[in-house]
Enzyme design. Structure first.
Site, PDB file in Angstrom:
ATOM      1  N   PRO A  58      35.114  36.212  40.581  1.00  0.00           N
ATOM      2  CG  PRO A  58      35.812  38.020  39.288  1.00  0.00           C
ATOM      3  CD  PRO A  58      34.879  36.842  39.279  1.00  0.00           C
ATOM      4  CB  CYS A  59      34.354  36.920  45.778  1.00  0.00           C
ATOM      5  SG  CYS A  59      35.118  35.351  46.186  1.00  0.00           S
ATOM      6  CG  HIS A  60      40.175  37.412  43.719  1.00  0.00           C
ATOM      7  ND1 HIS A  60      39.527  36.450  42.961  1.00  0.00           N
ATOM      8  CD2 HIS A  60      40.893  38.166  42.844  1.00  0.00           C
ATOM      9  CE1 HIS A  60      39.862  36.610  41.692  1.00  0.00           C
ATOM     10  NE2 HIS A  60      40.681  37.652  41.590  1.00  0.00           N
TER      11      HIS A  60
END
Length: 182
Positions: free
Chosen positions: A151-153
């Site tokens: 989850p780089c968001h």
């Protein structure tokens, strides 16, 4: 004279999957998910071929049973996550497409930045033991071969502004809103 062994060919199956955050291209070996990104199929294939020159991409309609199982599981889990019915992914994944620093960075995301929270590039840099590497962390997140899954968001700018995201600002806003609501 040393003998150079040619690595065994890696068979990779690819497909595109329509989601509420856009079309995601998925790629899998018979053992693991290799790729999940917003790139078009041809761009994904080019990236895979650069890193795994022996890769033998399979047509969308002809994956092996193992590849099909990995792709089906990835699609099912993505759909459940994007509908708010899942908070974490339980997929075998393969980070061969990532540099060593990108692997270090993206594998820290789930523990350093749990579901429903955000963190900054600098905070993630400190979490991985590289406190002066905030820009490098940003570059590593931009190279994340498993968007949404890793989850780089959840990483935002220092002033809490959204920051960049491969899927664009609307996809990032959707993902962050989904997690806040959950």
């Amino acid at each position: 004279m040393p003998v150079t062994k040619t690595p065994p060919a890696v068979s990779v199956a690819t497909l595109t999957h329509a989601t509420p955050v856009g079309r995601l291209t998925l790629a899998a070996t018979a053992d693991a998910l290799l790729y999940c990104a917003y790139d078009a199929l041809d761009a994904a294939a080019a990236r895979i071929a650069r890193i795994l020159p022996a890769a033998d991409p399979v047509a969308q309609t002809n994956p092996s049973p193992g590849q099909q199982a990995v792709l089906d599981s990835a699609r099912s889990q993505l759909d459940a996550y994007l509908a708010g019915r899942r908070r974490a992914f339980q997929l075998p994944f393969d980070l061969r497409l990532a540099s060593a620093f990108t692997r270090l960075t993206v594998t820290a995301l789930d523990t350093a930045v749990p579901y429903g929270t955000t963190s900054t590039y600098g905070e993630l840099a400190r979490a991985i033991g590289r406190p002066r590497a905030a820009r490098a962390v940003g570059s590593a997140l931009g190279a994340n071969p498993l968007c949404v899954i890793l989850p780089c968001h959840r990483i935002v700018g220092a002033s809490s502004r959204a920051g960049g995201y491969a899927g664009g600002p609307d996809a990032k806003a959707f993902l962050l809103g989904l997690e806040r609501a959950g």
